[in-house]
Design a protein around this motif. Structure first.
Motif, PDB file in Angstrom:
ATOM      1  N   THR A  97     -46.556 -36.706   5.455  1.00  0.00           N
ATOM      2  CA  THR A  97     -46.745 -37.720   6.503  1.00  0.00           C
ATOM      3  C   THR A  97     -45.554 -38.657   6.588  1.00  0.00           C
ATOM      4  O   THR A  97     -45.077 -38.961   7.689  1.00  0.00           O
ATOM      5  CB  THR A  97     -48.053 -38.502   6.268  1.00  0.00           C
ATOM      6  OG1 THR A  97     -49.144 -37.582   6.311  1.00  0.00           O
ATOM      7  CG2 THR A  97     -48.252 -39.565   7.334  1.00  0.00           C
ATOM      8  N   GLY A 105     -43.737 -30.739   5.271  1.00  0.00           N
ATOM      9  CA  GLY A 105     -44.219 -30.781   3.896  1.00  0.00           C
ATOM     10  C   GLY A 105     -43.888 -29.512   3.143  1.00  0.00           C
ATOM     11  O   GLY A 105     -43.455 -29.554   1.984  1.00  0.00           O
ATOM     12  N   GLN A 106     -44.057 -28.373   3.811  1.00  0.00           N
ATOM     13  CA  GLN A 106     -43.732 -27.090   3.179  1.00  0.00           C
ATOM     14  C   GLN A 106     -42.234 -26.964   2.921  1.00  0.00           C
ATOM     15  O   GLN A 106     -41.815 -26.560   1.839  1.00  0.00           O
ATOM     16  CB  GLN A 106     -44.189 -25.932   4.052  1.00  0.00           C
ATOM     17  CG  GLN A 106     -45.674 -25.698   4.042  1.00  0.00           C
ATOM     18  CD  GLN A 106     -46.033 -24.483   4.866  1.00  0.00           C
ATOM     19  OE1 GLN A 106     -45.449 -24.227   5.914  1.00  0.00           O
ATOM     20  NE2 GLN A 106     -47.005 -23.721   4.387  1.00  0.00           N
ATOM     21  N   GLN A 115     -41.030 -28.980   0.138  1.00  0.00           N
ATOM     22  CA  GLN A 115     -41.771 -28.691  -1.086  1.00  0.00           C
ATOM     23  C   GLN A 115     -42.405 -29.961  -1.652  1.00  0.00           C
ATOM     24  O   GLN A 115     -42.541 -30.135  -2.856  1.00  0.00           O
ATOM     25  CB  GLN A 115     -40.876 -28.011  -2.125  1.00  0.00           C
ATOM     26  CG  GLN A 115     -40.347 -26.687  -1.659  1.00  0.00           C
ATOM     27  CD  GLN A 115     -39.431 -26.015  -2.658  1.00  0.00           C
ATOM     28  OE1 GLN A 115     -39.177 -26.520  -3.741  1.00  0.00           O
ATOM     29  NE2 GLN A 115     -38.936 -24.852  -2.281  1.00  0.00           N
ATOM     30  N   ARG A 116     -42.767 -30.867  -0.745  1.00  0.00           N
ATOM     31  CA  ARG A 116     -43.414 -32.131  -1.107  1.00  0.00           C
ATOM     32  C   ARG A 116     -44.547 -32.412  -0.124  1.00  0.00           C
ATOM     33  O   ARG A 116     -44.449 -33.299   0.718  1.00  0.00           O
ATOM     34  CB  ARG A 116     -42.397 -33.281  -1.096  1.00  0.00           C
ATOM     35  CG  ARG A 116     -41.330 -33.235  -2.163  1.00  0.00           C
ATOM     36  CD  ARG A 116     -41.900 -33.392  -3.585  1.00  0.00           C
ATOM     37  NE  ARG A 116     -42.713 -34.577  -3.758  1.00  0.00           N
ATOM     38  CZ  ARG A 116     -42.248 -35.742  -4.196  1.00  0.00           C
ATOM     39  NH1 ARG A 116     -40.981 -35.879  -4.521  1.00  0.00           N
ATOM     40  NH2 ARG A 116     -43.068 -36.773  -4.318  1.00  0.00           N
ATOM     41  N   GLU A 117     -45.602 -31.623  -0.233  1.00  0.00           N
ATOM     42  CA  GLU A 117     -46.758 -31.820   0.648  1.00  0.00           C
ATOM     43  C   GLU A 117     -47.290 -33.250   0.560  1.00  0.00           C
ATOM     44  O   GLU A 117     -47.821 -33.776   1.530  1.00  0.00           O
ATOM     45  CB  GLU A 117     -47.871 -30.820   0.311  1.00  0.00           C
ATOM     46  CG  GLU A 117     -47.548 -29.388   0.654  1.00  0.00           C
ATOM     47  CD  GLU A 117     -47.628 -29.093   2.142  1.00  0.00           C
ATOM     48  OE1 GLU A 117     -48.284 -29.824   2.894  1.00  0.00           O
ATOM     49  OE2 GLU A 117     -47.013 -28.087   2.541  1.00  0.00           O
ATOM     50  N   ASP A 118     -47.131 -33.870  -0.610  1.00  0.00           N
ATOM     51  CA  ASP A 118     -47.614 -35.231  -0.796  1.00  0.00           C
ATOM     52  C   ASP A 118     -46.848 -36.239   0.055  1.00  0.00           C
ATOM     53  O   ASP A 118     -47.327 -37.337   0.307  1.00  0.00           O
ATOM     54  CB  ASP A 118     -47.539 -35.642  -2.273  1.00  0.00           C
ATOM     55  CG  ASP A 118     -46.128 -35.557  -2.844  1.00  0.00           C
ATOM     56  OD1 ASP A 118     -45.422 -34.557  -2.576  1.00  0.00           O
ATOM     57  OD2 ASP A 118     -45.731 -36.482  -3.570  1.00  0.00           O
ATOM     58  N   LEU A 119     -45.651 -35.856   0.507  1.00  0.00           N
ATOM     59  CA  LEU A 119     -44.838 -36.751   1.344  1.00  0.00           C
ATOM     60  C   LEU A 119     -44.767 -36.280   2.800  1.00  0.00           C
ATOM     61  O   LEU A 119     -43.972 -36.805   3.575  1.00  0.00           O
ATOM     62  CB  LEU A 119     -43.420 -36.862   0.779  1.00  0.00           C
ATOM     63  CG  LEU A 119     -43.294 -37.495  -0.603  1.00  0.00           C
ATOM     64  CD1 LEU A 119     -41.850 -37.449  -1.073  1.00  0.00           C
ATOM     65  CD2 LEU A 119     -43.815 -38.920  -0.586  1.00  0.00           C
ATOM     66  N   HIS A 165     -47.118 -30.423   8.774  1.00  0.00           N
ATOM     67  CA  HIS A 165     -47.358 -29.416   7.741  1.00  0.00           C
ATOM     68  C   HIS A 165     -46.056 -28.662   7.410  1.00  0.00           C
ATOM     69  O   HIS A 165     -45.739 -28.444   6.235  1.00  0.00           O
ATOM     70  CB  HIS A 165     -48.439 -28.441   8.210  1.00  0.00           C
ATOM     71  CG  HIS A 165     -48.766 -27.373   7.230  1.00  0.00           C
ATOM     72  ND1 HIS A 165     -49.441 -27.621   6.054  1.00  0.00           N
ATOM     73  CD2 HIS A 165     -48.500 -26.051   7.240  1.00  0.00           C
ATOM     74  CE1 HIS A 165     -49.565 -26.498   5.386  1.00  0.00           C
ATOM     75  NE2 HIS A 165     -48.998 -25.523   6.080  1.00  0.00           N
ATOM     76  N   ASP A 170     -40.312 -41.400  -5.282  1.00  0.00           N
ATOM     77  CA  ASP A 170     -41.734 -41.032  -5.257  1.00  0.00           C
ATOM     78  C   ASP A 170     -41.955 -39.673  -5.910  1.00  0.00           C
ATOM     79  O   ASP A 170     -42.227 -38.691  -5.251  1.00  0.00           O
ATOM     80  CB  ASP A 170     -42.253 -41.031  -3.818  1.00  0.00           C
ATOM     81  CG  ASP A 170     -43.749 -41.066  -3.767  1.00  0.00           C
ATOM     82  OD1 ASP A 170     -44.378 -41.426  -4.766  1.00  0.00           O
ATOM     83  OD2 ASP A 170     -44.302 -40.726  -2.711  1.00  0.00           O
ATOM     84  N   LYS A 171     -41.824 -39.627  -7.238  1.00  0.00           N
ATOM     85  CA  LYS A 171     -42.023 -38.349  -7.952  1.00  0.00           C
ATOM     86  C   LYS A 171     -43.301 -38.379  -8.735  1.00  0.00           C
ATOM     87  O   LYS A 171     -43.794 -39.301  -9.181  1.00  0.00           O
ATOM     88  CB  LYS A 171     -40.847 -38.084  -8.873  1.00  0.00           C
ATOM     89  CG  LYS A 171     -39.609 -37.730  -8.089  1.00  0.00           C
ATOM     90  CD  LYS A 171     -38.522 -37.275  -9.028  1.00  0.00           C
ATOM     91  CE  LYS A 171     -37.309 -36.862  -8.204  1.00  0.00           C
ATOM     92  NZ  LYS A 171     -36.256 -36.327  -8.989  1.00  0.00           N
TER      93      LYS A 171
END
Length: 75
Positions: free
Chosen positions: A39, A29-30, A33-37, A26, A74-75
């Protein structure tokens, strides 16, 4: 992870390690600034942590390159 391997049946240790790893994921991701990445970045982090003793600085530079590629593609 070494603690889980040493004490696989200890529920307190398993829970603590899992919570810590989720918090790290977590946080990454914070910070990115890419919570989608989160993992994917977490997996790079874990890989560097494991590879550092063997590869040294090469582990970090390789992970940096992979991360920059991931962030660009990956945008």
């Amino acid at each position: 992870m070494n603690t889980i391997a040493a004490f696989p049946g200890n529920p307190f240790i398993c829970k603590s390690v899992k919570e810590h790893k989720q918090n790290v994921r977590h946080f990454l991701g914070q910070q990115s600034q890419r919570e989608d990445l989160a993992t994917a970045i977490f997996l790079l982090h874990e890989g560097v942590s494991s590879a550092w003793p063997v590869l040294g600085k090469n582990a970090i530079t390789s992970a940096e390159k992979a991360l920059l590629t991931l962030l660009k593609e990956d945008k």
